[in-house]
Design an enzyme around this catalytic site. Structure first.
Site, mmCIF file in Angstrom:
data_model
loop_
_atom_site.group_PDB
_atom_site.id
_atom_site.type_symbol
_atom_site.label_atom_id
_atom_site.label_comp_id
_atom_site.label_asym_id
_atom_site.label_seq_id
_atom_site.Cartn_x
_atom_site.Cartn_y
_atom_site.Cartn_z
ATOM 1 C CE1 TYR A 114 10.749 -1.929 8.080
ATOM 2 C CE2 TYR A 114 12.067 -3.827 7.435
ATOM 3 C CZ TYR A 114 11.121 -2.867 7.129
ATOM 4 O OH TYR A 114 10.539 -2.845 5.891
ATOM 5 C CD GLU A 166 -2.255 -4.180 1.343
ATOM 6 O OE1 GLU A 166 -1.649 -5.032 0.667
ATOM 7 O OE2 GLU A 166 -1.706 -3.152 1.786
ATOM 8 C CE LYS A 197 4.603 -9.715 0.642
ATOM 9 N NZ LYS A 197 3.785 -8.509 0.944
ATOM 10 N NE ARG A 214 7.273 -11.177 4.519
ATOM 11 C CZ ARG A 214 7.077 -9.896 4.244
ATOM 12 N NH1 ARG A 214 6.091 -9.251 4.856
ATOM 13 N NH2 ARG A 214 7.839 -9.276 3.368
ATOM 14 C CD GLU A 246 4.920 -5.591 5.584
ATOM 15 O OE1 GLU A 246 5.008 -6.599 4.854
ATOM 16 O OE2 GLU A 246 5.651 -4.596 5.469
ATOM 17 C CE LYS A 258 -17.546 -13.308 -6.052
ATOM 18 N NZ LYS A 258 -17.760 -12.693 -7.392
ATOM 19 N NE ARG A 297 13.057 1.335 3.004
ATOM 20 C CZ ARG A 297 13.574 2.462 3.497
ATOM 21 N NH1 ARG A 297 14.884 2.661 3.443
ATOM 22 N NH2 ARG A 297 12.795 3.373 4.053
ATOM 23 C CE LYS A 322 9.176 5.088 2.062
ATOM 24 N NZ LYS A 322 9.799 5.027 3.370
#
Length: 351
Positions: free
Chosen positions: A110, A166, A174, A177, A243, A264, A302, A325
């Site tokens: 993960y 996305e 973030k 990362r 991600e 944009k 989560r 989910k």
């Protein structure tokens, strides 16, 4: 090929469509010769016949889909009944046995690179096996369709070769990362304390999701474009590369179906068509101007809504192809009624 732990409900692993072959690759498995899916899915209450008489006596899906309070309350009571859960539970062993002969398996960690490598294996298998498909949809085991096969085909055609995923500016919180090196230790990912070099070609790193709808041309770029290959090599010691990787590739000039990296052209998960997720911190009453979507009618895992029967009316109004989910251990009625709705809708399309 990889196998993620699937949700305990029926999902079509391959959908053959007039447009080509739409493969839900994150669940793609190679079953043993002679394997009969019906022998695995022997659960009584969720099965229904053309007459649909028996299940409606237990749960009124028509009323649930209309959002009628009494039907929703009855469904909620049903989901906490122990005997009912016994009748719909499918043990994980069924899925494990059905996929024992998987040939390019990946030990997925993960938030680490093997999560991406599993996707790449599936992409390469599909790309090299068939030329008849036009779109790739990546999903997980707790996703379920909101549209019929024909509706999915029409939506993909409307993209006209474009992609839908996305892809937004990476939030400042973030950035660690991708600025710090990581490695896998004892089956988990840990920081090394070393800073990473900037990404190749000064690519702007975007924020996104592991789940998406992309064209065959996009997949070709993933497998063959030197810029993409350099980006992936750089990303191997980042945290949760799934991600940001696909979102970043989507903004690279020359990638089929891509868009420019300008803000944009940013696309949120709400606007992307692949899957709909309710994040707890974006929920609220319909009267609240700050709420992205109404409150979850199921439960949260989560910070993600595990949909209940009360979410179905709202879900079916959305443009997304799938939603996440669902879990029959939490609310089997939601899965049953949604599957029944899609079955009836698909049959009506044939008339």
């Amino acid at each position: 090929m990889r196998l993620l732990k699937p949700g305990r409900f029926r999902l079509v692993l391959r959908i053959t469509i007039a447009l080509g072959s739409l493969w839900i690759l994150s669940l793609l498995t190679r079953s043993k010769p002679g394997w009969n899916p019906s022998s695995v899915l022997r659960y009584s209450w969720l099965e229904y016949t053309d007459s649909d008489d028996s299940p409606e006596k237990v749960c009124n899906c028509s009323a649930i889909l209309q959002g009628e309070r009494e039907a929703l309350e009855q469904a909620k009571l049903l989901t906490i009944t122990k005997d009912f859960h016994k009748s719909v539970h499918i043990p994980d062993e069924h899925y494990m046995n059905a996929t024992k002969d998987c040939s390019q398996p990946v030990d997925v960690v993960y938030s680490a690179w093997p999560r991406v490598q599993a996707d790449l294996n599936c992409m390469a298998d599909l790309y090299n096996t068939s030329t008849k498909w036009k779109y790739f949809i990546n999903l997980c085991g707790q996703d379920f369709p909101l549209k019929t096969n024909l509706e999915i085909v029409r939506t993909l055609r409307s993209l006209k070769g474009g992609n839908s995923l996305e892809s937004e500016k990476m939030p400042a919180e973030k950035m660690w990362r991708v600025r710090n090196a990581h490695k896998i230790i004892d089956g988990g990912i840990q920081g090394t304390g070393k800073a990473k070099e900037p990404p190749p070609f000064n690519m702007p790193i975007m924020s996104g999701s592991a789940y998406f709808v992309v064209s065959r041309g996009y997949i070709r770029s993933v497998l063959e474009d030197g810029r993409v290959l350099a980006l992936m090599e750089w990303a191997k010691d980042t945290y949760s590369p799934d991600e940001f990787l696909w979102a970043t590739i989507q903004r690279m000039p020359g990638v089929p179906g891509s868009t420019r990296p300008h803000s944009k052209y940013d696309m949120s998960d709400v606007n992307a068509i692949a899957r709909l997720v309710k994040w707890q911190w974006h929920e609220g009453s319909q009267a609240s101007p700050d709420a992205v979507y109404p409150e979850c009618q199921g439960s949260h895992v989560r910070a993600i809504c595990v949909y209940g029967a009360g979410d179905l009316k709202w879900l079916l109004k959305q443009h997304h192809l799938f939603a996440n989910k669902f879990d029959i251990d939490t609310d089997p009625v939601a899965v049953y009624c949604l599957e029944k709705y899609l079955r009836k809708r698909a049959l009506s399309e044939l008339q």
